[in-house]
Scaffold this active site. Structure first.
Site, PDB file in Angstrom:
ATOM      1  N   HIS A   1       0.835  -1.203   0.000  1.00 33.50           N
ATOM      2  CA  HIS A   1       0.000   0.000   0.000  1.00 33.50           C
ATOM      3  C   HIS A   1       0.869   1.252   0.000  1.00 33.50           C
ATOM      4  O   HIS A   1       2.083   1.183   0.198  1.00 33.50           O
ATOM      5  CB  HIS A   1      -0.925   0.010   1.222  1.00 33.50           C
ATOM      6  CG  HIS A   1      -2.107  -0.901   1.077  1.00 33.50           C
ATOM      7  ND1 HIS A   1      -2.026  -2.249   1.354  1.00 33.50           N
ATOM      8  CD2 HIS A   1      -3.385  -0.673   0.679  1.00 33.50           C
ATOM      9  CE1 HIS A   1      -3.214  -2.805   1.138  1.00 33.50           C
ATOM     10  NE2 HIS A   1      -4.048  -1.871   0.733  1.00 33.50           N
TER      11      HIS A   1
ATOM     12  N   LYS B   1      -0.555   4.798   4.568  1.00 34.55           N
ATOM     13  CA  LYS B   1      -1.400   3.842   5.297  1.00 34.55           C
ATOM     14  C   LYS B   1      -0.807   3.585   6.678  1.00 34.55           C
ATOM     15  O   LYS B   1       0.389   3.332   6.812  1.00 34.55           O
ATOM     16  CB  LYS B   1      -1.527   2.530   4.511  1.00 34.55           C
ATOM     17  CG  LYS B   1      -2.523   1.566   5.128  1.00 34.55           C
ATOM     18  CD  LYS B   1      -2.850   0.421   4.184  1.00 34.55           C
ATOM     19  CE  LYS B   1      -3.835  -0.562   4.794  1.00 34.55           C
ATOM     20  NZ  LYS B   1      -5.121   0.084   5.152  1.00 34.55           N
TER      21      LYS B   1
ATOM     22  N   THR C   1      -7.739  -5.939   4.086  1.00 37.15           N
ATOM     23  CA  THR C   1      -7.986  -6.915   3.036  1.00 37.15           C
ATOM     24  C   THR C   1      -7.132  -8.159   3.234  1.00 37.15           C
ATOM     25  O   THR C   1      -7.606  -9.293   3.081  1.00 37.15           O
ATOM     26  CB  THR C   1      -7.688  -6.305   1.653  1.00 37.15           C
ATOM     27  OG1 THR C   1      -8.517  -5.154   1.471  1.00 37.15           O
ATOM     28  CG2 THR C   1      -7.959  -7.302   0.544  1.00 37.15           C
TER      29      THR C   1
END
Length: 265
Positions: free
Chosen positions: A153, A157, A164
């Site tokens: 990511h 983040k 997920t």
């Protein structure tokens, strides 16, 4: 559909606003931001060059009094505050926030007895179909295959592994009859010894502007199978959130996820 957006000045919040404004069946009625946001007071559509008549605000009570639904992709502490307001105002919640602890998850589930809530670590159709593929694969690779989950990511983040990745781990663990809390291994360092075949490994990469990549590796002797999903845009998450709003329209109460919304359960 009278919809308010939490985290309205963030990257995901702006995508949600744009998606709501482009949907003829949806009406943007509120845009929540942090109290220290320099965007407070500005029109929620200013970044698009549009006047919506909805100003970014930190007035939670005012926003909830006007909305039937709140879409929330923020952080656990903020979402829990929004949950209390939703219970007071009977507002349905679509939650894409990740990083909840077990106590917070229990609070969300309990609130589903009073209002309708859809919570998912990922709202894209592709990811949720991928979860079904992983469930099938895990049952057939139950013996002789090591399982690793690798996610990547953007640099902003704040939680790891991603929601997920954890969803993928939970689906795989359930298919194998394991408890993810007991078999997960989060990163490795130093002399770790040989790999325990009953574990599910997680690795997290953070950098640049990666929207979200997830790969599950089933590594056997002489072969390996990789199931990968890559997100190129946050639009898929926003479209999934609106799909969830439509789903909740038919449910006065209950706690749901995207498998319910998409009819994949």
């Amino acid at each position: 559909m009278k919809i308010a957006i939490a985290g309205a000045s963030g990257r995901m919040g702006r995508m949600l606003i744009e998606t709501v404004l482009n949907d003829p069946e949806a009406t943007l009625v509120g845009a929540l931001g942090r109290a220290d946001s320099p965007q407070l007071g500005r029109d929620a559509g200013a970044f698009l060059g549009k006047e919506t008549g909805v100003a970014l605000t930190d007035d939670i009570e005012r926003v909830f009094a006007q909305a039937d639904y709140l879409i929330d992709f923020t952080r656990p502490e903020g979402t829990m505050v929004h949950l209390e307001a939703a219970l007071r105002h009977n507002v349905k919640l679509v939650i894409g926030t990740t990083g909840f602890d077990n106590a917070q998850k229990a609070q969300l589930r309990a609130a589903g007895e009073k209002i309708a809530i859809m919570a998912a670590g990922n709202m894209s159709v592709g990811v949720n179909v991928t979860l079904k593929l992983l469930e099938f694969a895990a049952r057939h690779f139950a013996a002789g295959y090591d399982i690793e989950i690798i996610e990547a990511h953007h640099r902003h983040k704040v939680d790891a592994p991603s929601g997920t990745a954890l969803m993928m781990g939970e689906v795989i663990a359930d298919a194998l009859g394991r408890n993810l809390d007991e078999c997960a291994v989060y990163g490795r360092e130093g002399v770790t010894g040989e790999r325990d075949p009953s574990t599910i490994g997680f690795s997290a990469i953070r950098g640049g502007d990666i929207v979200g990549d997830h790969t599950v590796l089933f590594a056997g002797i002489g072969e390996r199978i990789e199931i990968t999903h890559k997100s190129a845009s946050r639009l898929a998450y926003a479209q999934g959130a609106l799909r969830a709003v439509r789903f909740l329209a038919g449910h006065p109460t209950g706690f749901f996820d995207m498998q319910d919304v998409l009819g994949l359960r």
